[in-house]
Design an enzyme around this catalytic site. Structure first.
Site, PDB file in Angstrom:
ATOM      1  N   LYS A 214      -1.814  -1.600  -4.036  1.00 53.95           N
ATOM      2  CA  LYS A 214      -3.498  -0.335  -3.584  1.00 53.95           C
ATOM      3  C   LYS A 214      -1.943   0.238  -3.761  1.00 53.95           C
ATOM      4  O   LYS A 214      -1.164   0.737  -3.305  1.00 53.95           O
ATOM      5  CB  LYS A 214      -3.989  -0.982  -2.444  1.00 53.95           C
ATOM      6  CG  LYS A 214      -4.660   0.999  -2.348  1.00 53.95           C
ATOM      7  CD  LYS A 214      -5.392   1.022  -1.016  1.00 53.95           C
ATOM      8  CE  LYS A 214      -6.652   2.193  -0.610  1.00 53.95           C
ATOM      9  NZ  LYS A 214      -7.525   2.185  -0.050  1.00 53.95           N
TER      10      LYS A 214
ATOM     11  N   LYS B  37       0.891  -1.253   0.260  1.00 51.43           N
ATOM     12  CA  LYS B  37       0.237   0.011  -0.638  1.00 51.43           C
ATOM     13  C   LYS B  37       1.148   0.991   0.236  1.00 51.43           C
ATOM     14  O   LYS B  37       2.169   1.403   1.155  1.00 51.43           O
ATOM     15  CB  LYS B  37      -1.207  -0.311   1.151  1.00 51.43           C
ATOM     16  CG  LYS B  37      -1.772   1.322   1.206  1.00 51.43           C
ATOM     17  CD  LYS B  37      -2.374   1.250   2.600  1.00 51.43           C
ATOM     18  CE  LYS B  37      -3.564   2.396   2.709  1.00 51.43           C
ATOM     19  NZ  LYS B  37      -4.538   1.945   4.151  1.00 51.43           N
TER      20      LYS B  37
END
Length: 331
Positions: free
Chosen positions: A256, A203
């Protein structure tokens, strides 16, 4: 003796031959995109009858639990197998206690959705940022740093609370070191060995999260999240993060955002061979919506192309705010 493919030059080889009709193109298509590959995020707030539009994300709303149940039914009807739930609490505090409150907004939403739609998978985001008064994903020390190890205890409590409420999988998104192992150990100790962990493994500290922070009311009150989210310049580190999560007991890994990190998706898939999700985030969604509203792109074509590219890079699962629309178009 093995067969050897011999490249034949034009005119013997004409690559356009298999592009001549829709049926031919369908037969040789290498990457499949179906509603079964999609997950629809939902923002759930406390209240009896509310649908609060999110200005930065046209078509996305914060939903009271009754409306979330209704929306979940529509999602399931389209063939989308799962929702990812984010809670918007009525109150916040320094410790983010609403995240692990057994009567918290996500816990109540999971129970209601699973009762109404038992075959729909309810995945819950496990983080503190929407529940803390300071907006960070962990406990803040007096010196302003995020206390990694104290935060792990609260994240584990949150995962247990979600699983007890009926969550089909928990998805830690905080990026604290060791949180997958902490969740796996606590879930197993509490008799929840069958609950999968969908780990936000890579992320990044991305500029594409802006609209989400409006949706979840989770903008940090000070500083930023660069001490725990990843530097966008690093892909070797992303592979290391994914391998560590796999070793700690993650069942599904995640990258992400998605579109600016297609190379990372491909690298992690190749390095781990594990089920892999990618999150097509709020900023990516908002850009497409804005360009389509301005008449600059064909929204349907652009969305399906973008989602297909994420699948082509190696993602088995695509989490996207476009899921409902895309599923309708695909059907």
């Amino acid at each position: 003796m093995p067969l050897t493919l011999i490249a034949m030059a034009f005119p013997a080889t004409r690559m356009r031959r298999l592009r001549g009709s829709g049926l031919l193109r369908d037969m040789v298509r290498e990457t499949e995109l179906t509603p079964a590959h999609l997950v629809q995020p939902l923002f759930v707030e406390l209240g009896t009858d509310s649908r609060t539009p999110i200005e930065a994300m046209p078509g996305v709303e914060r939903l009271s639990i009754s409306h979330a149940v209704e929306e979940a039914g529509a999602i399931q009807e389209l063939g989308i197998p799962a929702v990812l739930l984010f809670g918007v609490p009525a109150e916040k505090d320094e410790q983010g206690s609403g995240a692990y409150d057994d009567e918290g907004v996500v816990q109540l939403a999971v129970r209601a959705i699973k009762e109404a739609h038992p075959e729909l998978l309810a995945i819950t985001d496990v983080c503190l940022c929407a529940y803390t008064s300071h907006g960070h994903c962990g406990v803040v020390r007096p010196d302003g740093a995020i206390d990694n190890d104290v935060t792990l205890e609260l994240l584990a409590q949150t995962a247990i609370s979600h699983a007890r409420a009926g969550a089909d999988a928990v998805a830690p998104s905080d990026m604290m070191d060791g949180r997958v192992g902490a969740l796996r150990g606590q879930l197993d100790a509490e008799g929840m060995k069958e609950t999968p962990i969908v780990a936000y493994s890579a992320k990044f500290a991305s500029a594409f999260y802006g609209p989400f922070r409006e949706a979840a009311d989770s903008t940090p009150a000070f500083g930023d999240r660069r001490t725990y989210q990843m530097d966008p310049a690093n892909s070797d580190e992303a592979v290391r993060e994914a391998l560590l999560d796999a070793e700690e007991g993650a069942d599904i890994l995640m990258v992400k955002p998605a579109l600016p990190y297609l190379d990372v998706i491909q690298r992690i898939k190749e390095a781990t061979g594990m089920p892999l999700a990618a999150y097509n985030v709020s900023g990516e969604y908002a850009m497409v919506k804005a360009a389509a509203a301005a008449g600059q792109i064909d929204e349907r074509a652009a969305v399906l192309e973008a989602l297909t590219s994420i699948r082509r890079a190696g993602a088995d699962i695509v989490i996207t705010y476009h899921a409902k629309d895309a599923a309708g178009w695909l059907r």
